[in-house]
Enzyme design. Structure first.
Site, PDB file in Angstrom:
ATOM      1  N   LYS A 198     -42.388 -37.194 -82.046  1.00 21.37           N
ATOM      2  CA  LYS A 198     -42.752 -37.264 -80.354  1.00 21.37           C
ATOM      3  C   LYS A 198     -41.655 -36.604 -79.794  1.00 21.37           C
ATOM      4  O   LYS A 198     -41.592 -35.242 -78.968  1.00 21.37           O
ATOM      5  CB  LYS A 198     -43.413 -38.108 -79.661  1.00 21.37           C
ATOM      6  CG  LYS A 198     -43.794 -38.445 -77.882  1.00 21.37           C
ATOM      7  CD  LYS A 198     -44.127 -36.627 -77.956  1.00 21.37           C
ATOM      8  CE  LYS A 198     -44.451 -36.492 -76.505  1.00 21.37           C
ATOM      9  NZ  LYS A 198     -45.245 -35.780 -75.622  1.00 21.37           N
ATOM     10  N   CYS A 252     -41.879 -33.856 -70.088  1.00 20.09           N
ATOM     11  CA  CYS A 252     -41.598 -34.325 -71.315  1.00 20.09           C
ATOM     12  C   CYS A 252     -40.258 -33.481 -71.973  1.00 20.09           C
ATOM     13  O   CYS A 252     -39.395 -33.971 -72.661  1.00 20.09           O
ATOM     14  CB  CYS A 252     -42.255 -33.462 -72.182  1.00 20.09           C
ATOM     15  SG  CYS A 252     -44.322 -33.868 -72.313  1.00 20.09           S
TER      16      CYS A 252
END
Length: 399
Positions: A198, A252
Site C-alpha cells: 500500500k 494518500c
C-alpha cells in the site's frame, strides 16, 4: 459486520456492503457524523454514496453506533494522519482496537484497512492479545483499499486487492471476505507485505509526480515550455512522464510516503527528496501567483480541490497557495470552486460562481483542472494574464 470509522473509506465500504444485503453496523465517535448519516445525508464528497446510504437505512441494513457492537467481521477504517516531524500517528487505530476489544467473540475476523506503517497490523494483534488474552483464534489481517476519490464505489468493486494476514488462516479468511464484493482479483499475502504494498503504491506516484514537477521548475529556469518538453519526451517508447501541477494533494499520495520513510530513515533517500520537490513546487507557484496579483491587481483562482471534479480539500496544494495569496494580497483575490458551497474556514477570499468571477477583470490562476473550467471560452480569457499550473488551456489549444 461492524465498520469502525465512517469517513472517506469506511462510509463507502459500509454503504456498499449494505447494498449487497449484508447487515452493517457503522461506528463513529463523532456524534455529528452519526446524526448526519442517520438523516440520510453524507459528510464527505463522493458520488452515489448518499443514495446507497438512504436505501440501506430504509432496509434496516445499516445502523449507527458510538461503540462497536458484536459482529463476525470488524473493519477498522479510521484516519492515520501525520504528526510533528512527519511521524505517523496511530492513535486512532489503537483507540479503535481498544474500543472493539470488548465486542470480540471467538473466531472473529479483524481487518485493518487504514493506511499504516509496516508492522501496524502486528501491533493491533498484540494489543488485542493483551486486552482479550482468552481469544486465541482471532483472524487478523490487513486489507488496504486502492480507490480514487470521486470513483470510490466503482473502484472498491473493480480494482484488484491485496489481503495479508498474520497467519495463513487469517489470510485465507480475509481473501474470502473481499471476494464477496470485489470483482477484481484478490491476492493473498502476509500482513507486513500488504502494508508495504500500500505504501509503495502511493510513494511510486509521489516520486513520479515529483519528477514531472521538477522538470517544470527546470524548464522555467530556461524559459522553456515544460508541457512541450514532456510531450516530446513521452514519444520515446519506454518513457511516460506524468503531468506537472501545483503540488501533490489528497490524504494518500501527500502523506503515505512518509510512513514508508519513517520505518527505514537511513535507507529512504528518494522519498524525502520527492516530498521536498513538492514543497518547492508549491512555493514556486505561490511566488508566480503573487507576482501576477501584484501586476494585475486582481487574480481569479480557479480551483481549491486537490484534483479534478471533486470537492476534496485534503492536503490540497491549491488551497494552501490560495490561502497564502489572499493573506498577502487582501481584497485582490477571488476564488471559483464549483464543488464547494461555501469557502473553507480560514480563507480570506470570496467564493464566486464562474460566470460572476469572469464578469470582472483579473488574471487567471488555474490550480485544479475541473471540467467546468474547460468551458471557459477564448473570449472570456482574451487579454487576461494566465498562470496555468495544470496545462488546462494548453490541452484545449492542442485538441
Amino acid at each position: 459486520m461492524t465498520v469502525i470509522g465512517l469517513g472517506y473509506v469506511g462510509l463507502p465500504t459500509a454503504a456498499l456492503l449494505a447494498s449487497r444485503g449484508m447487515a452493517v453496523q457503522g461506528v463513529d465517535s463523532n456524534a455529528a457524523v452519526r446524526a448526519t448519516l442517520a438523516a440520510g445525508r453524507i459528510h464527505i464528497t463522493e458520488a452515489d454514496v448518499e443514495a446507497l446510504l438512504e436505501r440501506a437505512l430504509r432496509a434496516g441494513l445499516f445502523t449507527l453506533h458510538a461503540e462497536p457492537p458484536p459482529a463476525d467481521v470488524f473493519i477498522i477504517a479510521v484516519p492515520t494522519p501525520l504528526g510533528p516531524g512527519n511521524t505517523p500517528m496511530l492513535e486512532h487505530v489503537l483507540d479503535a482496537t481498544r474500543a472493539l476489544a470488548p465486542a470480540l467473540r471467538p473466531g472473529n475476523l479483524v481487518l485493518l484497512e487504514s493506511t499504516s506503517p509496516i508492522g501496524t497490523t502486528a501491533r493491533v494483534a498484540a494489543l488485542l492479545a493483551e486486552l482479550r488474552p482468552e481469544l486465541t483464534d482471532l483472524a487478523i489481517a490487513y486489507g488496504p483499499e486502492r480507490v480514487l476519490p470521486g470513483r470510490v464505489l466503482t473502484e472498491l468493486v473493480e480494482n484488484d486487492r491485496v489481503a495479508g494476514g498474520l497467519t495463513p488462516e487469517a489470510t485465507r479468511r480475509a481473501v474470502a471476505f473481499y471476494r464477496l464484493f470485489v470483482r477484481g482479483e484478490v491476492v493473498g499475502t502476509d500482513a507486513a507485505t500488504a502494508e508495504m504494498v500500500k505504501l509503495s503504491e502511493n510513494a511510486f506516484r509521489d516520486v513520479n509526480i515529483a519528477f514531472a514537477n521538477e522538470l517544470s521548475l527546470i524548464a522555467v529556469q530556461h524559459g522553456l515550455d515544460a508541457w512541450r518538453v514532456i510531450e516530446l519526451a513521452n514519444r520515446h517508447p519506454r518513457v511516460n512522464i506524468l503531468r506537472p501541477g501545483p503540488g501533490v494533494g489528497g490524504h494518500c499520495i501527500a502523506v503515505d510516503p512518509w510512513f514508508l520513510a519513517h520505518g527505514a530513515p537511513e535507507a529512504a533517500r528518494l522519498i524525502p527528496a520527492a516530498r521536498a520537490v513538492d514543497a518547492a513546487k508549491r512555493a514556486a507557484v505561490l511566488e508566480q501567483a503573487s507576482a501576477l496579483c501584484a501586476a494585475d491587481g486582481r487574480v481569479i483562482c480557479l480551483g481549491l480541490a486537490f484534483k479534478a471534479d471533486v470537492g476534496d480539500l485534503r492536503e490540497s496544494p491549491a488551497l494552501e497557495i490560495v490561502t497564502e495569496l489572499a493573506r498577502r494580497h487582501p481584497g485582490r483575490v477571488v476564488v471559483v470552486e464549483p464543488h464547494l458551497r461555501a469557502a473553507p474556514a480560514g480563507l480570506a477570499a470570496p467564493l464566486l460562481g464562474l460566470e460572476e468571477a469572469l464578469a470582472g477583470p483579473g488574471a487567471l490562476l488555474v490550480l485544479t483542472d475541473h471540467a467546468a473550467f474547460r468551458r471557459i471560452t477564448p473570449a472570456q480569457r482574451n487579454g487576461r494574464r494566465i498562470l496555468d499550473t495544470r496545462g488546462l488551456f494548453r490541452d484545449e489549444e492542442n485538441s
